[in-house]
Design a protein around this motif. Structure first.
Motif: not given
Length: 133
Positions: A57, A60, A81-82, A89, A108
């Motif tokens: 992960y 964010a 976020e995965r 990101y 992304w």
């Protein structure tokens, strides 16, 4: 027949045409992006402690969003976020345009297919400033 009774069938036909056309669009093509410029700059970011790393992960960080219902900025808390291999990101950010302030949504980015660093590694947002990467 009055003008109003003539306009109504046209409006119904137009609505049916538009709705029918949208239904035929492939879901991947039905994406809509709307940028709204506002005259009020966002407040200073709120400090959020970055949690310990979580495998798979990326953190964010929180950001100011625009609450159109209350006509003011609203803080959106940070979240996990995965991770996406080969992507970095990019947090949402406000930019000033000639029409006012515009929120650029988080996304992304694959940096043109190059990724960033070995094996797609990237420094999570906020960590580089602290010298953690």
């Amino acid at each position: 027949m009055t003008n109003r009774s003539r306009v109504l069938p046209r409006a119904v036909l137009l609505a049916a045409f538009i709705c029918g056309g949208l239904a035929a669009v492939h879901p991947a093509q039905a994406q809509v992006s709307v940028n709204i410029a506002i005259g009020v700059p966002p407040p200073a970011p709120i400090y959020e402690a970055v949690p310990a790393p979580r495998p798979g992960y990326v953190w964010a960080p929180g950001y100011w969003d625009w609450d159109d219902h209350h006509h003011k900025h609203a803080w959106k808390q940070g979240r996990w976020e995965r991770e996406r291999a080969g992507y970095v990101y990019e947090s949402p950010r406000w930019v000033q345009s000639r029409d006012g302030w515009v929120l650029v949504p988080g996304r992304w980015d694959d940096h043109g297919g190059k990724g960033k660093g070995p094996k797609g590694y990237h420094c999570p947002p906020g960590h580089a400033k602290k010298g953690e990467c």
